[in-house]
Design a protein around this motif. Structure first.
Motif, short mmCIF file in Angstrom:
data_model
loop_
_atom_site.label_atom_id
_atom_site.label_comp_id
_atom_site.label_asym_id
_atom_site.label_seq_id
_atom_site.Cartn_x
_atom_site.Cartn_y
_atom_site.Cartn_z
N GLY A 93 7.37 8.06 20.42
CA GLY A 93 7.74 9.21 21.23
C GLY A 93 6.86 10.41 20.94
N ASP A 94 7.35 11.59 21.30
CA ASP A 94 6.56 12.82 21.15
C ASP A 94 7.02 13.71 20.01
OD1 ASP A 94 5.03 12.15 23.39
OD2 ASP A 94 6.46 13.10 24.75
N ARG A 95 8.16 13.41 19.42
CA ARG A 95 8.71 14.29 18.39
C ARG A 95 8.24 13.87 17.00
NH1 ARG A 95 15.00 15.19 19.61
NH2 ARG A 95 14.54 17.20 18.68
N ARG A 96 8.09 14.86 16.14
CA ARG A 96 7.68 14.60 14.76
C ARG A 96 8.77 13.78 14.06
NH1 ARG A 96 5.41 19.41 11.01
NH2 ARG A 96 4.92 18.24 9.12
N LEU A 97 8.35 12.71 13.39
CA LEU A 97 9.29 11.83 12.70
C LEU A 97 9.53 12.32 11.27
CD1 LEU A 97 7.83 8.44 13.97
CD2 LEU A 97 9.73 9.76 14.93
N GLU A 98 10.74 12.12 10.79
CA GLU A 98 11.12 12.60 9.46
C GLU A 98 10.61 11.67 8.37
OE1 GLU A 98 15.31 13.16 9.22
OE2 GLU A 98 15.38 14.60 10.88
N ASP A 99 10.43 12.25 7.17
CA ASP A 99 10.11 11.44 6.00
C ASP A 99 11.20 10.38 5.83
OD1 ASP A 99 8.15 13.31 5.70
OD2 ASP A 99 8.77 13.98 3.71
N GLY A 100 10.80 9.19 5.44
CA GLY A 100 11.76 8.11 5.23
C GLY A 100 12.00 7.26 6.46
N THR A 101 11.50 7.69 7.62
CA THR A 101 11.68 6.92 8.85
C THR A 101 10.87 5.63 8.77
OG1 THR A 101 11.97 8.95 10.15
CG2 THR A 101 11.38 6.95 11.37
N THR A 102 11.48 4.53 9.20
CA THR A 102 10.79 3.24 9.27
C THR A 102 10.11 3.12 10.63
OG1 THR A 102 12.40 2.21 7.79
CG2 THR A 102 11.07 0.73 9.15
N VAL A 103 8.84 2.76 10.61
CA VAL A 103 8.05 2.67 11.84
C VAL A 103 7.24 1.37 11.82
CG1 VAL A 103 7.84 5.18 12.14
CG2 VAL A 103 6.13 3.95 10.76
N THR A 104 6.69 1.00 12.97
CA THR A 104 5.77 -0.13 13.06
C THR A 104 4.39 0.42 13.38
OG1 THR A 104 7.52 -1.61 13.82
CG2 THR A 104 5.25 -2.30 14.23
N LEU A 105 3.41 0.04 12.58
CA LEU A 105 2.05 0.53 12.75
C LEU A 105 1.32 -0.23 13.85
CD1 LEU A 105 1.01 0.73 8.98
CD2 LEU A 105 1.97 2.56 10.40
N THR A 106 0.54 0.49 14.64
CA THR A 106 -0.35 -0.14 15.61
C THR A 106 -1.81 0.15 15.25
OG1 THR A 106 -0.26 1.74 17.14
CG2 THR A 106 1.36 -0.01 17.47
N VAL A 132 0.87 -1.18 0.00
CA VAL A 132 0.00 0.00 0.00
C VAL A 132 0.91 1.23 0.00
CG1 VAL A 132 -1.74 1.28 1.30
CG2 VAL A 132 -1.81 -1.22 1.25
N VAL A 133 0.67 2.14 -0.92
CA VAL A 133 1.49 3.34 -1.05
C VAL A 133 0.71 4.57 -0.64
CG1 VAL A 133 2.75 4.80 -2.69
CG2 VAL A 133 2.87 2.32 -2.90
N ASP A 134 1.33 5.42 0.18
CA ASP A 134 0.78 6.73 0.53
C ASP A 134 -0.59 6.62 1.21
OD1 ASP A 134 0.99 9.51 0.69
OD2 ASP A 134 0.01 9.83 -1.24
N HIS A 135 -0.69 5.73 2.20
CA HIS A 135 -1.95 5.59 2.95
C HIS A 135 -2.15 6.81 3.84
CE1 HIS A 135 -5.16 3.69 5.30
NE2 HIS A 135 -4.61 4.29 6.33
N LYS A 136 -3.27 7.47 3.69
CA LYS A 136 -3.60 8.63 4.50
C LYS A 136 -4.78 8.26 5.40
CE LYS A 136 -1.93 12.21 1.40
NZ LYS A 136 -1.16 11.35 0.52
N TRP A 137 -4.64 8.37 6.66
CA TRP A 137 -3.54 8.82 7.48
C TRP A 137 -3.36 7.89 8.67
CZ3 TRP A 137 -1.01 13.13 5.71
CH2 TRP A 137 -1.69 13.98 4.84
N VAL A 138 -2.23 7.99 9.37
CA VAL A 138 -2.08 7.44 10.71
C VAL A 138 -1.51 8.55 11.58
CG1 VAL A 138 -1.77 5.03 9.99
CG2 VAL A 138 0.24 6.50 10.27
N VAL A 139 -1.80 8.50 12.87
CA VAL A 139 -1.33 9.53 13.78
C VAL A 139 -0.18 9.01 14.64
CG1 VAL A 139 -3.53 10.78 13.85
CG2 VAL A 139 -3.10 8.94 15.51
N GLN A 140 0.53 9.93 15.28
CA GLN A 140 1.68 9.59 16.11
C GLN A 140 1.37 8.46 17.09
OE1 GLN A 140 4.52 11.53 15.74
NE2 GLN A 140 5.78 11.04 17.51
N GLU A 141 0.19 8.50 17.65
CA GLU A 141 -0.22 7.53 18.67
C GLU A 141 -0.53 6.15 18.08
OE1 GLU A 141 -0.46 11.58 20.06
OE2 GLU A 141 -1.35 10.63 18.28
#
Length: 198
Positions: free
Chosen positions: A136-149, A121-130
């Motif tokens: 954490g609390d800081r805005r993550l940069e483009d390209g950062t790898t994350v795990t979705l909850t 899936v490309v460019d799924h809008k949207w997920v939030v920080q939580e």
């Protein structure tokens, strides 16, 4: 200026045609990071990870994630009727909606491969920080790898994702009807994807 997906029409395979629609819209957002234009893979799903018939998307999005902060003075308070300008799902653009929640957080567009073996899936809008594990609390940069909850779609919860773009606009949950289906607590629509109801 943030770039979104460009409209594509993918024509056909044996005995029929499959049409995938993605949005094309430029948005002024001084708080959003630049995102490269991307194309949607041929997944059999409608724009940004939502299938054309909404069959995989739950009608009730459920409560807001734990820890998210309600917006103190949103442009569109809970209960306000608005018109959606997003087209994350078929029938969404132009639909009348009611604000079900307004929140202050960072909101991300992400690309990921579902854990259930579904197509990327490309460019799924949207997920939030939580909805990102250990974000954490800081805005993550483009390209950062994350795990979705988040569990907006099958195979999303636990998937590894890459951040495509982000914004700190107020983000909303909305209730609306489209294509004969009632959606409640739909997650998420950013403030720039909403206009006042007439």
């Amino acid at each position: 200026m943030k770039k979104r997906l460009t409209t594509l029409t993918v024509a056909a395979v044996v005995g029929g045609a499959l049409s995938l629609s993605a949005c094309s819209s430029d948005q002024n957002d001084s708080t959003a990071t630049e995102s490269a234009t991307s194309t949607t893979p041929m997944t059999g799903m409608d724009h940004q990870g939502h299938d054309a018939g909404h069959m995989d998307h739950p009608a009730d999005g459920g409560p807001a994630p734990e820890g998210i902060i309600e917006a103190a003075d949103p442009t569109y308070p809970v209960g306000t009727d608005v018109v959606l300008t997003a087209d994350h799902m078929a029938g969404m653009d132009g639909a009348t909606a009611t604000i079900a929640g307004a929140f202050d957080t960072y909101t991300y567009s992400v690309s990921y491969t579902p854990t259930d073996g579904g197509a990327p899936v490309v460019d799924h809008k949207w997920v939030v920080q939580e909805e990102l594990a250990d974000a954490g609390d800081r805005r993550l940069e483009d390209g950062t790898t994350v795990t979705l909850t988040a569990d907006h779609m099958p195979g999303m919860d636990g998937a590894e994702a890459t951040i495509d773009s982000s914004t700190d606009e107020t983000v909303y949950m909305v209730d609306y009807e489209a294509d004969g289906r009632t959606m409640t607590n739909h997650k998420w629509v950013t403030e720039s994807e909403i206009r006042p109801a007439e």
